[in-house]
Design an enzyme around this catalytic site. Structure first.
Site, PDB file in Angstrom:
ATOM      1  N   HIS A 308      -3.689  16.289  70.303  1.00 28.29           N
ATOM      2  CA  HIS A 308      -3.367  17.656  69.885  1.00 28.29           C
ATOM      3  C   HIS A 308      -3.905  17.873  68.480  1.00 28.29           C
ATOM      4  O   HIS A 308      -3.906  16.981  67.657  1.00 28.29           O
ATOM      5  CB  HIS A 308      -1.839  17.864  69.893  1.00 28.29           C
ATOM      6  CG  HIS A 308      -1.451  19.303  69.919  1.00 28.29           C
ATOM      7  ND1 HIS A 308      -1.381  20.068  68.792  1.00 28.29           N
ATOM      8  CD2 HIS A 308      -1.156  20.120  70.959  1.00 28.29           C
ATOM      9  CE1 HIS A 308      -1.037  21.297  69.107  1.00 28.29           C
ATOM     10  NE2 HIS A 308      -0.894  21.368  70.415  1.00 28.29           N
ATOM     11  N   ASP A 366       1.007  19.351  78.239  1.00 26.67           N
ATOM     12  CA  ASP A 366       0.378  19.402  79.567  1.00 26.67           C
ATOM     13  C   ASP A 366       0.472  18.100  80.336  1.00 26.67           C
ATOM     14  O   ASP A 366       0.033  18.031  81.492  1.00 26.67           O
ATOM     15  CB  ASP A 366      -1.103  19.784  79.396  1.00 26.67           C
ATOM     16  CG  ASP A 366      -1.234  21.195  78.863  1.00 26.67           C
ATOM     17  OD1 ASP A 366      -1.952  21.391  77.869  1.00 26.67           O
ATOM     18  OD2 ASP A 366      -0.572  22.094  79.408  1.00 26.67           O
TER      19      ASP A 366
HETATM   20  C1  SDX Z   1      -2.768  22.776  74.459  1.00 27.63           C
HETATM   21  O1  SDX Z   1      -3.303  24.332  69.771  1.00 27.63           O
HETATM   22  C2  SDX Z   1      -2.257  24.320  70.502  1.00 27.63           C
HETATM   23  O2  SDX Z   1      -1.141  24.447  70.032  1.00 27.63           O
HETATM   24  C3  SDX Z   1      -2.513  24.164  72.009  1.00 27.63           C
HETATM   25  C4  SDX Z   1      -1.261  24.037  72.887  1.00 27.63           C
HETATM   26  C5  SDX Z   1      -0.450  25.323  72.921  1.00 27.63           C
HETATM   27  O3  SDX Z   1       0.745  25.250  73.228  1.00 27.63           O
HETATM   28  O4  SDX Z   1      -1.052  26.423  72.728  1.00 27.63           O
HETATM   29  O5  SDX Z   1      -0.451  22.987  72.423  1.00 27.63           O
HETATM   30  C6  SDX Z   1      -1.648  23.765  74.347  1.00 27.63           C
HETATM   31  O6  SDX Z   1      -3.899  23.188  74.514  1.00 27.63           O
HETATM   32  C7  SDX Z   1      -2.454  21.309  74.410  1.00 27.63           C
HETATM   33  C8  SDX Z   1      -3.747  20.404  74.405  1.00 27.63           C
HETATM   34  C9  SDX Z   1      -4.215  20.276  75.856  1.00 27.63           C
HETATM   35  N1  SDX Z   1      -5.552  19.647  75.926  1.00 27.63           N
HETATM   36  C10 SDX Z   1      -5.699  18.400  76.410  1.00 27.63           C
HETATM   37  O7  SDX Z   1      -4.766  17.658  76.769  1.00 27.63           O
HETATM   38  C11 SDX Z   1      -7.156  17.973  76.540  1.00 27.63           C
HETATM   39  C12 SDX Z   1      -7.323  16.548  75.990  1.00 27.63           C
HETATM   40  N2  SDX Z   1      -7.137  16.586  74.538  1.00 27.63           N
HETATM   41  C13 SDX Z   1      -8.311  16.696  73.694  1.00 27.63           C
HETATM   42  O8  SDX Z   1      -9.338  17.466  74.252  1.00 27.63           O
HETATM   43  C14 SDX Z   1      -7.981  16.952  72.235  1.00 27.63           C
HETATM   44  O9  SDX Z   1      -6.974  16.099  71.897  1.00 27.63           O
HETATM   45  C15 SDX Z   1      -7.600  18.361  71.782  1.00 27.63           C
HETATM   46  C16 SDX Z   1      -8.615  19.372  72.185  1.00 27.63           C
HETATM   47  C17 SDX Z   1      -6.272  18.733  72.343  1.00 27.63           C
HETATM   48  C18 SDX Z   1      -7.500  18.324  70.260  1.00 27.63           C
HETATM   49  O10 SDX Z   1      -8.765  18.079  69.801  1.00 27.63           O
HETATM   50  P1  SDX Z   1      -9.060  18.040  68.212  1.00 27.63           P
HETATM   51  O11 SDX Z   1      -7.874  18.372  67.406  1.00 27.63           O
HETATM   52  O12 SDX Z   1     -10.294  18.830  67.971  1.00 27.63           O
HETATM   53  O13 SDX Z   1      -9.270  16.531  67.953  1.00 27.63           O
HETATM   54  P2  SDX Z   1     -10.636  15.818  68.117  1.00 27.63           P
HETATM   55  O14 SDX Z   1     -11.305  16.279  69.372  1.00 27.63           O
HETATM   56  O15 SDX Z   1     -11.363  15.941  66.815  1.00 27.63           O
HETATM   57  O16 SDX Z   1     -10.154  14.320  68.364  1.00 27.63           O
HETATM   58  C19 SDX Z   1      -9.877  13.477  67.267  1.00 27.63           C
HETATM   59  C20 SDX Z   1     -10.317  12.100  67.752  1.00 27.63           C
HETATM   60  C21 SDX Z   1     -11.737  12.087  68.321  1.00 27.63           C
HETATM   61  O17 SDX Z   1     -12.262  10.790  68.120  1.00 27.63           O
HETATM   62  P3  SDX Z   1     -13.293  10.582  66.854  1.00 27.63           P
HETATM   63  O18 SDX Z   1     -14.438  11.578  67.048  1.00 27.63           O
HETATM   64  O19 SDX Z   1     -12.472  10.873  65.624  1.00 27.63           O
HETATM   65  O20 SDX Z   1     -13.731   9.135  66.981  1.00 27.63           O
HETATM   66  O21 SDX Z   1      -9.455  11.694  68.858  1.00 27.63           O
HETATM   67  C22 SDX Z   1     -10.239  11.555  70.034  1.00 27.63           C
HETATM   68  C23 SDX Z   1     -11.547  12.283  69.806  1.00 27.63           C
HETATM   69  O22 SDX Z   1     -12.596  11.680  70.559  1.00 27.63           O
HETATM   70  N3  SDX Z   1      -9.459  12.193  71.111  1.00 27.63           N
HETATM   71  C24 SDX Z   1      -9.311  11.689  72.326  1.00 27.63           C
HETATM   72  C25 SDX Z   1      -8.466  12.600  72.981  1.00 27.63           C
HETATM   73  N4  SDX Z   1      -8.160  13.613  72.170  1.00 27.63           N
HETATM   74  C26 SDX Z   1      -8.786  13.353  71.013  1.00 27.63           C
HETATM   75  N5  SDX Z   1      -9.798  10.580  72.923  1.00 27.63           N
HETATM   76  C27 SDX Z   1      -9.416  10.374  74.195  1.00 27.63           C
HETATM   77  N6  SDX Z   1      -8.598  11.191  74.914  1.00 27.63           N
HETATM   78  C28 SDX Z   1      -8.118  12.314  74.329  1.00 27.63           C
HETATM   79  N7  SDX Z   1      -7.316  13.132  75.027  1.00 27.63           N
END
Ligand code: SDX
Length: 431
Positions: A308, A366
């Site tokens: 998140h 989720d």
């Molecule tokens: C919702 O914003 C909100 O409040 C949203 C929400 C709401 O109520 O409105 O809470 C609802 O959208 C919840 C999130 C649902 N999405 C997912 O579950 C999809 C999987 N999650 C990721 O796509 C990700 O965690 C996000 C999109 C939710 C957040 O992404 P960020 O904040 O942009 O973080 P990032 O992509 O920069 O990740 C930071 C690091 C990265 O690694 P590095 O590049 O630093 O090496 O963490 C890793 C990412 O690769 N990472 C993950 C991961 N999520 C982040 N690695 C593996 N699996 C994951 N799920």
């Protein structure tokens, strides 16, 4: 917004720029950079808005480190346990918990707006049967502005209020109609004798051919899911609604834009993607394979339902959802649910894995919701429409707050231009 006597000093080419700092009720202070371009001829740069506050708001607050979520100051755990969705709608819309008279009046107003214009039924028939319900919802909600002209003048507070009630009241009807259309069953009209969640279950699962028994505990679980998804600060879809609203677009068009944004798998679409991932993993022994893929930088696979932008601790909604999953499956007599077993083992393994611990990746809202919704009888394609239905009150509350804010201007970010410098046109014969 509390002014402080503090400023941030920016030294730019030996020029000192003083920027005011404002204090919040809770959370980080903010540096007001509104005069930065005029005073320093520079922009700030923040793709994804990781360090940028787009507005000041009184509605919802998240502390990502503590895993805290407050609706108008009330903790989500207490509301999920003691309140109900329409009371949470009142709280988000008007800022205070209603008294007995206020909640009765509010529920009556919402109940009496649950039907949609009969002609809207024709919209659904224009979609292919296999259209994703989110596609249908984007289209039908956008079309509401063609039917409800008496609540599209955003300068009229009364029309804004009517539009808010209409959206909250009609979204379950529209979501249920999208579901019924996709399975070839007749639409079921809303019933004013049922509470909000029971009405939605009835519109989705009853058929004219026989009576439908609403299980009160399932209706309560549905109502709790609505509460958990109601609002969440300036997330992507809420920011979309605010940006659309800042141009003066009508509320139905703004909510349609929010639905479109929520559909993405990185946002509200994650609940569907998460359940599909759990099904693909299939059994507990395949979890290590998927954990490895999630950690592999060359593999685009991510653990859906994990991570998140704000929570760097447990998403408090995921905790409530996990308890609710146990209750609903127990109630339905589903004891050996392989998907729930995989989910719990996946959570356990991930939270012990250095990669997830170091990146503070926890289950989000989720991760468990799909397990409950599938157990209740919803297909995965209905998971995000239910999220949209729940979030409508948050979107419309944030939209109302923005429209009423005398400081609000049309949202128009700038950019860091890294394209071609000015150059003259060259005739094709000389290229
Ligand atoms: C919702 O914003 C909100 O409040 C949203 C929400 C709401 O109520 O409105 O809470 C609802 O959208 C919840 C999130 C649902 N999405 C997912 O579950 C999809 C999987 N999650 C990721 O796509 C990700 O965690 C996000 C999109 C939710 C957040 O992404 P960020 O904040 O942009 O973080 P990032 O992509 O920069 O990740 C930071 C690091 C990265 O690694 P590095 O590049 O630093 O090496 O963490 C890793 C990412 O690769 N990472 C993950 C991961 N999520 C982040 N690695 C593996 N699996 C994951 N799920």
């Amino acid at each position: 917004m509390a002014e402080t006597n503090k400023t941030a000093t920016l030294l730019l080419d030996n020029k000192k720029i003083e920027l005011p700092i404002y204090a919040p009720t809770a959370g980080p202070e903010v540096i007001d950079i509104r005069k930065l371009y005029a005073q320093g001829d520079v922009f700030t740069y923040d793709p994804g808005f990781t360090s940028t506050a787009s507005c000041d708001s009184t509605i919802t607050y998240i502390d990502g480190d503590k895993g805290e979520l407050l609706y108008r100051g009330y903790p989500i755990e207490q509301l999920a346990d003691q309140s109900h969705f329409l009371e949470v709608c009142y709280l988000l819309l008007y800022g205070e918990l209603p008294d007995a008279t206020q909640i009765e009046e509010f529920e009556t107003r919402v109940t009496r707006h649950t039907m949609v214009h009969e002609q809207m039924h024709n919209f659904f028939r224009g979609f292919r049967r296999d259209a994703h319900p989110m596609a249908t919802m984007v289209g039908v909600v956008g079309a509401m502005s063609a039917f409800y002209h008496d609540s599209t003048d955003i300068s009229d507070p009364w029309q804004r209020e009517v539009a808010a009630i209409r959206m909250i009241a009609k979204m379950p009807t529209i979501a249920a109609m999208a579901y019924k259309y996709s399975i070839g069953q007749p639409f079921v009209y809303p019933r004013n004798d049922l509470d909000y969640a029971s009405n939605f279950l009835n519109m989705c699962f009853s058929v004219p051919a026989e009576p439908y028994k609403i299980e009160p505990a399932l209706a309560k679980a549905m109502d709790r899911i609505f509460m958990l998804h109601a609002d969440h600060e300036q997330n992507a879809s809420t920011s979309t609604v605010r940006l659309a609203g800042s141009s003066g677009a009508n509320p139905f068009a703004c909510i349609a834009a929010g639905i479109a944004c929520l559909w993405g798998p990185a946002h509200g679409g994650a609940n569907q993607a998460c359940l599909e991932m759990l099904r693909e993993i299939g059994t507990v022994d395949r979890i290590p394979e998927f954990i490895a893929r999630a950690k592999d930088k060359n593999d685009p696979f991510r653990l859906m339902g994990f991570g998140h932008r704000v929570y760097k601790n447990f998403d408090p909604r995921a905790k409530v959802m996990k308890e609710s999953a146990d209750e609903v499956l127990e109630l339905l007599g589903i004891h050996d649910n392989e998907t729930l077993k995989v989910a719990k083992e996946l959570e356990k393994i991930a939270l012990e894995d250095e990669y997830f611990v170091s990146k503070k990746l926890y289950p989000n809202v989720d991760f468990y919701s799909g397990i409950i919704l599938e157990a209740m009888g919803f297909p995965t394609s209905m998971f995000t429409p239910i999220f949209a239905l729940s979030r409508t009150v948050g979107w419309i509350s944030q939209w109302k707050e923005m429209i009423a804010d005398q400081h609000q201007k049309i949202g128009r970010p700038r950019q860091l231009y890294v394209g071609a410098p000015r150059r003259d046109y060259v005739d094709v014969a000389k290229r």
